[in-house]
Design an enzyme around this catalytic site. Structure first.
Site, PDB file in Angstrom:
ATOM      1  N   GLY A 337       0.853  -1.189   0.000  1.00  0.00           N
ATOM      2  CA  GLY A 337       0.000   0.000   0.000  1.00  0.00           C
ATOM      3  C   GLY A 337       0.881   1.227   0.000  1.00  0.00           C
ATOM      4  O   GLY A 337       2.040   1.180  -0.408  1.00  0.00           O
ATOM      5  N   CYS A 340       3.044   5.247  -2.925  1.00  0.00           N
ATOM      6  CA  CYS A 340       4.046   5.095  -3.988  1.00  0.00           C
ATOM      7  C   CYS A 340       3.810   3.853  -4.834  1.00  0.00           C
ATOM      8  O   CYS A 340       3.464   3.961  -6.009  1.00  0.00           O
ATOM      9  CB  CYS A 340       5.438   5.071  -3.369  1.00  0.00           C
ATOM     10  SG  CYS A 340       5.755   6.552  -2.401  1.00  0.00           S
TER      11      CYS A 340
END
Ligand code: UGA
Length: 509
Positions: A337, A340
């Site tokens: 998650g 980025c």
């Protein structure tokens, strides 16, 4: 320093690792260079503080402006100031500047607070809400604004376009404009074109370079000061030289490390990689995408292990011993998650589509990742039968430990799904409570982990904080209505948990 050219790519560095075992005293190279009297004065004061004469070996101090005070911008600004440069950070969110000027940080990142406080106090770090003023007085401008995903997965580059307009119209004199935000390949070309168009009237000249960051939230300060590589994408040698100067203290390891007290861990010296702008942009997207593929591979492997009765950690540990594969980023669980990896993978897929390439490998990695939360719910349903009306203690909200960032956090996604199914959820996270309270008021927040699991039918570990590893699990056992733990990050010891009497589930073990 050794220098090596491979095709158009140039590598410098790779010193021996012994050197890194000591803390590096700040030392300055001989070409002292001051852009104005004020900078000279600040340098003199600085040299006096560190006990060196102004004519001692000097580093070239550059006046740098950093546009965007998010995770990347703040870490970049504070670290550049720490290695001696004169840095002004600016953000179009006025409230962030007010917070920073009041001596507070809008984010949690280990070491950053101390670094900002120290460099503001010592006069090398400034926060300003007027970006034009910041840019005018600097030689190099680092663009660190957000590039969030659009509905279709493309990166939204409007903030970069706005910054280009601002630099072109207000920048005045020629400058080096460095894109540090993660952007799709060819953004540098567009940025260069935009700067040209927007500066048509002023006639100012700008050089564009790419300098992707490889900072991980939670270890961003140490990553910045002890990088494995510094990648720069440039069109000419002047830009390369300036960036080399900016990073000189890090490349030559001539700074006093604020993160490691006595000595820094042994590591090879950073490699200074010079490429074209397009390649540098691609290196960033390719790195994050490869990491995402690696994680999804481990997750798919965990599902195989679940079906075949193997232990994914035994498998990945041995697989990762092959130096061609490596042990990192093979931790199976709830998936990747953060702000980025998910958005960069999406943007890379979109970029590939735009140039007529069907990057199915990346699409599969994304799909495996999307299924992780669903798989957690399936495990919970199997164990609890009906979720509606059940009380669940959720340990962890941040997308990974040592950060307060909940953007695209699998833990938050899981929380939303449990609530949607009618479960009551009490959550705790060592750092991400404030951000969760603002973003998702429907999640009930507990004062501590024990309160979160009190009378719960299940405890779910969604972020691998050390605090959770070190919990008094016997107490947790006693607090819960049913001692059932789903370890969605595979970080507790199954044998120990079972020995304590827990019904314990994880992914692929
Ligand atoms: C990532 C990259 O690691 C950095 O190099 C890059 O600079 C940064 O993105 C960026 O583009 O700015 P970050 O998002 O801070 O850094 O976090 P990671 O440590 O990469 O973790 C990303 C996600 O993958 C987390 O949710 C983590 O829990 C998950 N993960 C990581 C796994 O599920 N398994 C692993 O083995 C490793």
């Amino acid at each position: 320093m050794d220098s090596l050219r491979l095709g158009s790519i140039k590598l410098e560095g790779q010193g021996n690792s012994e050197e890194s075992e000591r803390a590096y005293p700040r030392d300055f190279s001989s070409q002292g260079c001051f852009t104005d009297k004020a900078a000279y004065g600040r340098r003199r004061a600085f040299c006096a503080r560190v006990g060196r004469g102004i004519h001692a070996r000097e580093i070239r101090i550059l006046r740098i402006s950093v546009i965007g005070c998010g995770y990347v911008g703040l870490v970049t600004g504070a670290c550049f100031a720490e290695i001696g440069h004169d840095v002004t950070c600016t953000d179009n969110d006025e409230s962030k500047i007010v917070t920073l000027r009041a001596g507070k940080l809008p984010i949690y990142e280990p070491h950053l607070d101390a670094l900002v406080t120290k460099n503001v106090r010592e006069g090398r770090l400034h926060f300003m809400s007027n970006p034009g003023e910041a840019v005018r007085s600097s030689e190099a401008v680092f663009i660190c604004v957000g590039t969030p995903p659009l509905e279709n997965g493309d990166a939204d580059l409007s903030a970069i376009d706005n910054v280009a307009r601002m630099i072109a119209t207000e920048g005045g004199s020629p400058k080096l404009v460095v894109e540090k935000s993660t952007v799709p390949a060819q953004t540098g070309q567009e940025l260069k074109r935009a700067l040209g168009v927007y500066s048509r009237k002023s006639g100012a000249n700008f050089t564009v370079a790419s300098n992707p960051e490889f900072l991980r939230e939670g270890t961003a300060v140490t990553d910045f000061l002890h990088p494995d590589r510094i990648v720069i994408g440039v069109d000419d040698d002047t830009a390369a030289k300036k960036l080399r100067e900016i990073y000189a203290p890090i490349l030559d390891r001539k700074f006093k490390c604020p993160a490691h007290q006595d000595k820094c861990p042994a590591a090879a010296a950073p490699v200074f990689v010079t490429t074209t702008v397009n390649s540098a942009e691609l290196i960033k997207h390719a790195s994050n995408s490869f990491l995402a593929v690696k994680i999804s591979f481990a997750n798919a492997l965990a599902d195989m292990c679940d079906q075949l009765g193997a232990d994914v950690q035994e498998v990945t540990a041995a697989v990762g011993m092959d130096p061609r594969i490596g042990p990192q980023f093979l931790q199976a669980g709830l998936g990747f998650g953060g702000f980025c990896l998910p958005k960069d993978v999406q943007a890379f897929i979109r970029l590939a589509e735009r140039v007529g390439i069907d990057f199915t490998l990346l699409k599969a990695a994304e799909q495996v990742n999307r299924q992780r939360v669903e798989l957690l719910l399936a495990k919970a349903r199997k164990a609890l039968w009906v979720l509606k009306g059940k009380k669940i203690g959720l340990l962890g909200l941040a997308f990974k430990p040592n950060t307060d960032d909940i953007r695209f956090s699998p833990a938050i996604e899981a929380a939303k799904r449990f609530i949607a199914e009618g479960a009551t959820l009490h959550a705790f996270d060592p750092q991400a409570m404030e951000k969760t309270r603002k973003a998702l008021p429907q999640i009930l927040l507990a004062k501590n982990p024990y309160e979160a699991v009190k009378d719960a039918d299940a405890a779910i570990v969604a972020t691998e904080w050390d605090e959770f590893r070190n919990l008094d699990w016997k107490r947790v056992y006693n607090e819960m209505a049913r001692p059932l733990v789903i370890d969605a990050r595979n970080f507790l010891n199954p044998a120990e948990m079972k020995a304590l009497g827990f019904e314990y589930y994880s992914f692929g073990r």
